[in-house]
Design a protein around this motif. Structure first.
Motif, short mmCIF file in Angstrom:
data_model
loop_
_atom_site.label_atom_id
_atom_site.label_comp_id
_atom_site.label_asym_id
_atom_site.label_seq_id
_atom_site.Cartn_x
_atom_site.Cartn_y
_atom_site.Cartn_z
N VAL A 34 47.34 45.84 27.20
CA VAL A 34 47.53 44.32 26.93
C VAL A 34 46.71 43.69 28.20
N VAL A 35 47.36 43.90 29.21
CA VAL A 35 46.63 43.20 30.45
C VAL A 35 45.11 43.00 30.55
N ARG A 36 44.38 44.45 30.20
CA ARG A 36 42.96 44.51 30.17
C ARG A 36 42.45 43.58 28.96
N GLY A 37 43.10 43.55 27.83
CA GLY A 37 42.63 43.10 26.58
C GLY A 37 42.68 41.41 27.12
N LEU A 38 43.76 40.77 27.52
CA LEU A 38 43.85 39.49 27.90
C LEU A 38 42.89 38.89 28.75
N VAL A 39 42.70 39.71 29.84
CA VAL A 39 41.88 39.35 30.94
C VAL A 39 40.64 39.17 30.67
N GLU A 40 40.01 40.28 29.75
CA GLU A 40 38.79 40.43 29.12
C GLU A 40 38.42 39.18 27.97
N LEU A 41 39.63 38.77 27.48
CA LEU A 41 39.59 37.95 26.20
C LEU A 41 39.11 36.51 26.86
N TRP A 42 39.74 36.24 28.18
CA TRP A 42 39.32 35.02 28.87
C TRP A 42 38.13 35.14 29.89
N ASN A 43 37.39 36.31 29.47
CA ASN A 43 36.02 36.68 30.50
C ASN A 43 36.17 36.71 31.88
N GLY A 44 37.41 37.20 32.12
CA GLY A 44 37.53 37.72 33.39
C GLY A 44 37.33 38.98 33.68
N THR A 45 37.54 39.50 34.81
CA THR A 45 37.29 40.97 35.27
C THR A 45 38.77 41.38 35.94
N ILE A 46 38.83 42.89 35.93
CA ILE A 46 40.11 43.47 36.59
C ILE A 46 39.74 44.82 37.28
N LYS A 47 40.28 45.18 38.47
CA LYS A 47 39.74 46.19 39.29
C LYS A 47 41.14 46.92 39.69
N VAL A 48 41.01 48.00 39.96
CA VAL A 48 42.24 48.51 40.33
C VAL A 48 41.97 49.80 41.51
N ASP A 49 42.51 49.52 42.50
CA ASP A 49 42.33 50.44 43.88
C ASP A 49 43.53 51.09 44.11
N SER A 50 43.70 52.13 44.35
CA SER A 50 45.01 53.17 44.40
C SER A 50 44.71 54.31 45.40
N LYS A 51 45.63 54.66 46.08
CA LYS A 51 45.86 56.12 46.80
C LYS A 51 46.94 56.67 46.83
N LEU A 52 47.37 57.89 46.29
CA LEU A 52 48.63 58.61 46.04
C LEU A 52 49.44 58.47 47.31
N GLY A 53 50.55 58.00 47.26
CA GLY A 53 51.46 58.13 48.44
C GLY A 53 51.32 56.73 49.28
N LYS A 54 50.24 55.92 48.88
CA LYS A 54 49.94 54.83 50.04
C LYS A 54 50.00 53.50 49.11
N GLY A 55 50.33 53.47 47.54
CA GLY A 55 50.35 52.21 47.04
C GLY A 55 49.06 51.77 46.27
N THR A 56 49.10 50.86 45.71
CA THR A 56 48.29 50.24 44.62
C THR A 56 47.79 48.86 44.78
N SER A 57 46.56 48.60 44.40
CA SER A 57 46.22 47.13 44.63
C SER A 57 45.33 46.81 43.25
N ILE A 58 45.66 45.85 42.64
CA ILE A 58 45.15 45.27 41.28
C ILE A 58 44.76 44.04 41.46
N THR A 59 43.54 43.75 41.05
CA THR A 59 42.97 42.39 41.31
C THR A 59 42.23 41.85 40.00
N PHE A 60 42.67 40.72 39.56
CA PHE A 60 42.04 40.36 38.41
C PHE A 60 41.47 38.67 38.56
N THR A 61 40.57 38.25 37.67
CA THR A 61 40.02 37.16 38.12
C THR A 61 40.11 36.01 36.82
N ILE A 62 40.37 34.87 36.99
CA ILE A 62 40.34 33.85 35.85
C ILE A 62 39.52 32.81 36.04
#
Length: 403
Positions: free
Chosen positions: A356-384
């Motif tokens: 749902v997240v990807r569908g909505l972000v791309e619907l408003w012509n945004g982008t989404i990026k995921v950076d993550s490492k096991l045991g260290k956490g995750t960073s998700i960035t999207f644009t509007i």
């Protein structure tokens, strides 16, 4: 092998067997036969194993081959060079088996360059061994080459349709199995705690049961909302409102609403920007995207913090959610936006949220990026996009298939 190419081979078989080379040349140059073979996209040929020469007439296959002599002779080596590398080994094996008298008939499908064509085409090759020497070695053979490009393209289309149907059926099966499990868990909790609550003698027990019931009810609502939102996206029924929004206010409100979902001891905060971020967008959809991402962060973060940041570029507002949770492997990151995919099957959820997240972000012509490492956490960035012009609703034809 179809009947007509087989009959053609039979005629060639008889001609070579009787030694009528002049008749063979007449056969190759006969206009009526050329019309028949041209309609079949078929080239008849003979092969002399002693001289290693293939004799044919390419004008049967296409009018572009009318240049040069009517009778076309080609060495077997040059013929092999015209075959794409993936098919040469099989062709050489057939050549060896027929030449050594092991097989009298053989056929294969392969891709090769024919005549003046630059693009390789699919061809079906049929060969029948004819004359043999006293040692049983084949001296001459007849055969035909038929272009089957259209047939192969049709097969590819059918195969894709079959795979798509199988995938759709698998998705439906997974959906039913997943939904059955996801609905049963909170429903069982509601029923169980309702029974306990009915027999509770203290107000404290009843309040605890009531809290559990409310939590389970919220889970049910979230599951239903995910399914509805995904269905709307796939049906191209999502309409984005274009209201003036203060992103700082929206993000702060969303983070506050998400704080009850975090694990004990986990900090959650929105770090305000010094400059206000004002944009035109759909407040409800942006909030939904934030809630889905924060919900995942809360599920997978046992300790540490969940932080939300935002800043403004020339054309976009950029939002980042960072956590110190379990993190993800490259394989999980690759599938994170797939429907029903869950990195950890023991964590509650339908696996629809990030789709749902990807569908909505791309619907408003945004982008989404995921950076993550096991045991260290995750960073998700999207644009509007900051401007309303980026939020033009798409027509049915223009909408990409998100899933």
């Amino acid at each position: 092998m179809s009947k007509l190419p087989g009959q053609i081979m039979g005629v060639l078989y008889d001609l070579i067997g009787n030694g009528y080379m002049k008749t063979l040349q007449d056969f190759f140059t006969d206009n009526h036969m050329a019309e028949v073979l041209h309609s079949l996209n078929t080239i008849p040929w003979t092969f002399d194993f002693q001289q290693n020469v293939i004799t044919s007439n390419l004008s049967y296959i296409d009018t572009i081959y009318t240049n040069g002599e009517l009778i076309h002779q080609q060495s077997f080596e040059k013929f092999i060079d015209s075959i794409l590398p993936d098919f040469r080994e099989e062709m050489l094996e057939i050549y060896s088996r027929v030449k050594n008298g092991i097989s009298s008939r053989a056929s294969m499908e392969m891709k090769m360059k024919m005549g003046e064509r630059q693009t390789p085409v699919w061809v079906e090759i049929n060969i029948v061994g004819k004359e043999k020497d006293k040692n049983g070695m084949t001296m001459k053979a007849v055969g035909c080459a038929t272009i089957i490009q259209e047939r192969k393209e049709a097969e590819i289309v059918m195969l894709r349709a079959q795979r798509k149907a199988e995938q759709a059926n698998l998705i439906k099966t997974n959906f039913l199995a997943n939904m059955t499990h996801e609905f049963r868990t909170p429903l069982n909790a509601i029923l169980g705690f309702s029974t306990i609550m009915a027999h509770s003698s203290t107000i404290e027990e009843r309040m605890q049961c009531l809290g559990a019931i409310q939590t389970s009810g919220s889970q049910l609502i979230q599951i239903i909302e995910d399914v509805i939102e995904l269905s709307k996206l796939e049906a191209n029924e999502v309409e984005l409102r274009r209201n003036l929004i203060d992103l700082n206010v929206l993000l702060e409100k969303t983070v506050e609403e998400a704080k009850p979902m975090r694990k004990p001891g986990v900090e959650m905060a929105y770090h305000h920007t010094e400059v206000p971020i004002i944009l035109h967008g759909d407040e409800a959809k942006i909030s939904l995207v934030m809630k889905q991402i924060l919900d995942n962060a809360c599920k997978y973060t046992e300790h540490g913090s969940i932080d939300v940041y935002s800043h403004k570029s020339s054309e976009n507002a950029v939002v980042t959610i960072q956590d110190t949770g379990a993190g993800m492997s490259p394989e999980t990151i690759h599938h994170i936006f797939d429907r029903f995919y869950k990195g950890n099957t023991f964590i509650p959820g339908t696996g629809l949220g990030m789709s749902v997240v990807r569908g909505l972000v791309e619907l408003w012509n945004g982008t989404i990026k995921v950076d993550s490492k096991l045991g260290k956490g995750t960073s998700i960035t999207f644009t509007i996009p900051l401007h309303a012009s980026f939020f033009q609703n798409r027509t049915q034809q223009e909408t990409r298939n998100f899933f």
